[in-house]
Design a protein around this motif. Structure first.
Motif, PDB file in Angstrom:
ATOM      1  N   VAL A  33       0.417   7.911  14.464  1.00 30.41           N
ATOM      2  CA  VAL A  33      -0.206   8.190  13.178  1.00 30.41           C
ATOM      3  C   VAL A  33      -0.072   6.967  12.272  1.00 30.41           C
ATOM      4  O   VAL A  33       0.945   6.263  12.321  1.00 30.41           O
ATOM      5  N   HIS A  34      -1.107   6.678  11.470  1.00 29.38           N
ATOM      6  CA  HIS A  34      -0.997   5.647  10.443  1.00 29.38           C
ATOM      7  C   HIS A  34       0.085   6.072   9.455  1.00 29.38           C
ATOM      8  O   HIS A  34       0.165   7.260   9.088  1.00 29.38           O
ATOM      9  N   ALA A  35       0.899   5.135   9.016  1.00 31.47           N
ATOM     10  CA  ALA A  35       1.986   5.447   8.080  1.00 31.47           C
ATOM     11  C   ALA A  35       2.293   4.220   7.234  1.00 31.47           C
ATOM     12  O   ALA A  35       1.883   3.106   7.561  1.00 31.47           O
ATOM     13  N   TRP A  36       3.029   4.431   6.155  1.00 31.31           N
ATOM     14  CA  TRP A  36       3.379   3.361   5.220  1.00 31.31           C
ATOM     15  C   TRP A  36       4.798   3.557   4.730  1.00 31.31           C
ATOM     16  O   TRP A  36       5.232   4.673   4.459  1.00 31.31           O
ATOM     17  N   GLY A  37       5.513   2.436   4.592  1.00 28.04           N
ATOM     18  CA  GLY A  37       6.846   2.474   4.023  1.00 28.04           C
ATOM     19  C   GLY A  37       6.787   2.835   2.549  1.00 28.04           C
ATOM     20  O   GLY A  37       5.762   2.664   1.888  1.00 28.04           O
ATOM     21  N   MET A  38       7.894   3.312   2.035  1.00 21.67           N
ATOM     22  CA  MET A  38       7.971   3.741   0.641  1.00 21.67           C
ATOM     23  C   MET A  38       7.854   2.583  -0.347  1.00 21.67           C
ATOM     24  O   MET A  38       7.631   2.796  -1.523  1.00 21.67           O
TER      25      MET A  38
ATOM     26  N   ASN B  81       1.362 -17.196   8.212  1.00 23.20           N
ATOM     27  CA  ASN B  81       2.598 -16.553   7.788  1.00 23.20           C
ATOM     28  C   ASN B  81       2.688 -15.088   8.170  1.00 23.20           C
ATOM     29  O   ASN B  81       3.514 -14.354   7.645  1.00 23.20           O
ATOM     30  N   GLY B  82       1.834 -14.646   9.075  1.00 22.91           N
ATOM     31  CA  GLY B  82       1.880 -13.261   9.516  1.00 22.91           C
ATOM     32  C   GLY B  82       3.213 -12.939  10.169  1.00 22.91           C
ATOM     33  O   GLY B  82       3.952 -13.825  10.607  1.00 22.91           O
ATOM     34  N   ALA B  83       3.524 -11.653  10.212  1.00 20.57           N
ATOM     35  CA  ALA B  83       4.786 -11.203  10.788  1.00 20.57           C
ATOM     36  C   ALA B  83       4.603  -9.808  11.391  1.00 20.57           C
ATOM     37  O   ALA B  83       4.800  -8.812  10.706  1.00 20.57           O
ATOM     38  N   PRO B  84       4.228  -9.732  12.661  1.00 22.93           N
ATOM     39  CA  PRO B  84       4.134  -8.418  13.296  1.00 22.93           C
ATOM     40  C   PRO B  84       5.527  -7.828  13.496  1.00 22.93           C
ATOM     41  O   PRO B  84       6.480  -8.559  13.781  1.00 22.93           O
ATOM     42  N   LEU B  85       5.628  -6.518  13.342  1.00 23.70           N
ATOM     43  CA  LEU B  85       6.920  -5.837  13.396  1.00 23.70           C
ATOM     44  C   LEU B  85       6.912  -4.714  14.411  1.00 23.70           C
ATOM     45  O   LEU B  85       5.882  -4.080  14.648  1.00 23.70           O
ATOM     46  N   ILE B  86       8.095  -4.396  14.916  1.00 29.45           N
ATOM     47  CA  ILE B  86       8.366  -3.108  15.538  1.00 29.45           C
ATOM     48  C   ILE B  86       9.206  -2.337  14.532  1.00 29.45           C
ATOM     49  O   ILE B  86      10.185  -2.862  13.999  1.00 29.45           O
ATOM     50  N   THR B  87       8.804  -1.108  14.258  1.00 30.76           N
ATOM     51  CA  THR B  87       9.489  -0.280  13.267  1.00 30.76           C
ATOM     52  C   THR B  87      10.147   0.908  13.961  1.00 30.76           C
ATOM     53  O   THR B  87       9.527   1.554  14.804  1.00 30.76           O
ATOM     54  N   LEU B  88      11.400   1.169  13.595  1.00 36.59           N
ATOM     55  CA  LEU B  88      12.162   2.311  14.099  1.00 36.59           C
ATOM     56  C   LEU B  88      12.578   3.125  12.880  1.00 36.59           C
ATOM     57  O   LEU B  88      13.463   2.718  12.127  1.00 36.59           O
ATOM     58  N   SER B  89      11.916   4.251  12.665  1.00 40.08           N
ATOM     59  CA  SER B  89      12.100   5.027  11.439  1.00 40.08           C
ATOM     60  C   SER B  89      12.852   6.327  11.697  1.00 40.08           C
ATOM     61  O   SER B  89      12.523   7.070  12.632  1.00 40.08           O
ATOM     62  N   GLU B  90      13.824   6.610  10.828  1.00 37.61           N
ATOM     63  CA  GLU B  90      14.568   7.864  10.930  1.00 37.61           C
ATOM     64  C   GLU B  90      13.734   9.043  10.449  1.00 37.61           C
ATOM     65  O   GLU B  90      13.982  10.176  10.838  1.00 37.61           O
ATOM     66  N   ASP B  91      12.774   8.777   9.582  1.00 34.91           N
ATOM     67  CA  ASP B  91      11.991   9.860   8.997  1.00 34.91           C
ATOM     68  C   ASP B  91      10.511   9.508   9.008  1.00 34.91           C
ATOM     69  O   ASP B  91      10.134   8.351   9.083  1.00 34.91           O
ATOM     70  N   LEU B  92       9.679  10.521   8.962  1.00 31.96           N
ATOM     71  CA  LEU B  92       8.233  10.382   8.879  1.00 31.96           C
ATOM     72  C   LEU B  92       7.740  11.670   8.249  1.00 31.96           C
ATOM     73  O   LEU B  92       7.921  12.747   8.810  1.00 31.96           O
ATOM     74  N   PHE B  93       7.173  11.572   7.054  1.00 30.28           N
ATOM     75  CA  PHE B  93       6.839  12.781   6.309  1.00 30.28           C
ATOM     76  C   PHE B  93       5.541  12.583   5.541  1.00 30.28           C
ATOM     77  O   PHE B  93       5.213  11.467   5.139  1.00 30.28           O
ATOM     78  N   PRO B  94       4.785  13.682   5.331  1.00 32.24           N
ATOM     79  CA  PRO B  94       3.562  13.571   4.540  1.00 32.24           C
ATOM     80  C   PRO B  94       3.897  13.433   3.057  1.00 32.24           C
ATOM     81  O   PRO B  94       4.829  14.059   2.564  1.00 32.24           O
ATOM     82  N   ASP B  95       3.143  12.577   2.357  1.00 29.48           N
ATOM     83  CA  ASP B  95       3.316  12.470   0.910  1.00 29.48           C
ATOM     84  C   ASP B  95       2.342  13.440   0.233  1.00 29.48           C
ATOM     85  O   ASP B  95       1.661  14.217   0.898  1.00 29.48           O
TER      86      ASP B  95
ATOM     87  N   ASN C  93      -0.476  12.995  -0.941  1.00 33.32           N
ATOM     88  CA  ASN C  93      -1.882  12.722  -0.646  1.00 33.32           C
ATOM     89  C   ASN C  93      -2.255  13.033   0.796  1.00 33.32           C
ATOM     90  O   ASN C  93      -3.384  12.780   1.215  1.00 33.32           O
ATOM     91  N   GLY C  94      -1.299  13.529   1.585  1.00 34.07           N
ATOM     92  CA  GLY C  94      -1.569  13.816   2.987  1.00 34.07           C
ATOM     93  C   GLY C  94      -1.362  12.625   3.906  1.00 34.07           C
ATOM     94  O   GLY C  94      -1.583  12.727   5.112  1.00 34.07           O
ATOM     95  N   ASP C  95      -0.951  11.476   3.353  1.00 32.87           N
ATOM     96  CA  ASP C  95      -0.629  10.304   4.166  1.00 32.87           C
ATOM     97  C   ASP C  95       0.817  10.409   4.634  1.00 32.87           C
ATOM     98  O   ASP C  95       1.632  11.101   4.023  1.00 32.87           O
ATOM     99  N   PHE C  96       1.162   9.703   5.705  1.00 31.80           N
ATOM    100  CA  PHE C  96       2.529   9.723   6.202  1.00 31.80           C
ATOM    101  C   PHE C  96       3.312   8.536   5.659  1.00 31.80           C
ATOM    102  O   PHE C  96       2.807   7.417   5.587  1.00 31.80           O
ATOM    103  N   ARG C  97       4.553   8.776   5.296  1.00 33.71           N
ATOM    104  CA  ARG C  97       5.466   7.757   4.758  1.00 33.71           C
ATOM    105  C   ARG C  97       6.776   7.779   5.541  1.00 33.71           C
ATOM    106  O   ARG C  97       7.114   8.762   6.183  1.00 33.71           O
ATOM    107  N   TYR C  98       7.505   6.678   5.451  1.00 30.05           N
ATOM    108  CA  TYR C  98       8.860   6.619   5.992  1.00 30.05           C
ATOM    109  C   TYR C  98       9.705   5.817   5.010  1.00 30.05           C
ATOM    110  O   TYR C  98       9.200   4.964   4.285  1.00 30.05           O
ATOM    111  N   GLY C  99      11.021   6.106   4.956  1.00 35.00           N
ATOM    112  CA  GLY C  99      11.849   5.473   3.939  1.00 35.00           C
ATOM    113  C   GLY C  99      13.130   4.858   4.451  1.00 35.00           C
ATOM    114  O   GLY C  99      13.696   3.972   3.829  1.00 35.00           O
TER     115      GLY C  99
END
Length: 189
Positions: free
Chosen positions: A16-21, A74-88, A90-96
């Motif tokens: 799922v598409h998601a965004w950090g807080m 200056n790009g920086a691709p990441l691997i993200t390991l998130s403890e949480d994933l929740f809808p905000d 607006n119905g989008d997913f966030r992680y903090g």
């Protein structure tokens, strides 16, 4: 799970598409013939789209996420390991609360992000310097073991002790600090 980011080869069934807080924007990756990529956008907080694709399922020790990617300047691709994933709201997913393995022109960094009194906070957990050329494909990966992350970047391996390891993480990729392209993602375990 294997995801090929070529046109018409993937969907958001398992990810799922998601965004950090830290970010208010919620752009989507642009589909290209053999990959997806983010865009530069001066209207965004840092001048580019910061976008993640995260697994809906959590993975613990024994899991490994591998990403084939490239970046410009200056790009920086990441691997993200998130403890949480929740809808905000607006119905989008966030992680903090998460870790991110960052590949950039001078090597790799492992950052720890968390919430401190409701605000985003972070620190550098590990860094290794080596030259990383832009505009070519790279393979990065993170393996999870009890109390350790094994970090891989173009044939190099680094192990990092994690003192606050969660039992399991949502695994994914994130575009950061410039234009990044993603060709594939594999999750084992």
């Amino acid at each position: 799970m294997h995801i090929d980011f070529s046109a018409n080869a993937w969907n958001e069934t398992d990810i799922v598409h998601a965004w950090g807080m830290r970010f208010n924007e919620n752009g989507r990756f642009v589909q290209k013939e053999d990959h997806i990529e983010n865009r530069e956008d001066p209207a965004c907080t840092y001048g580019f789209e910061n976008i993640a694709l995260m697994s809906r399922e959590k993975y613990g020790p024994g899991a490994k996420v591998t990403v084939e990617c490239s970046f410009t300047e200056n790009g920086a691709p990441l691997i993200t390991l998130s403890e949480d994933l929740f809808p905000d709201g607006n119905g989008d997913f966030r992680y903090g609360s998460y870790y991110e393995l960052v590949l950039y022109k001078n090597g790799i960094n492992l950052w720890r992000h968390y919430r401190d009194n409701g605000k985003a906070a972070w620190y550098l957990a590990m860094s290794a310097e080596f030259p990383v050329p832009d505009s070519v494909r790279h393979t990065i990966a993170v393996g999870i073991r009890p109390n350790y992350f094994d970090l891989y970047a173009d044939g190099r391996k680094f192990s990092v002790r994690i003192f606050d390891m969660a039992p399991a993480y949502h695994l994914g990729l994130t575009s950061c600090e410039g234009v990044n392209s993603f060709y594939s993602m594999d999750i084992e375990g």
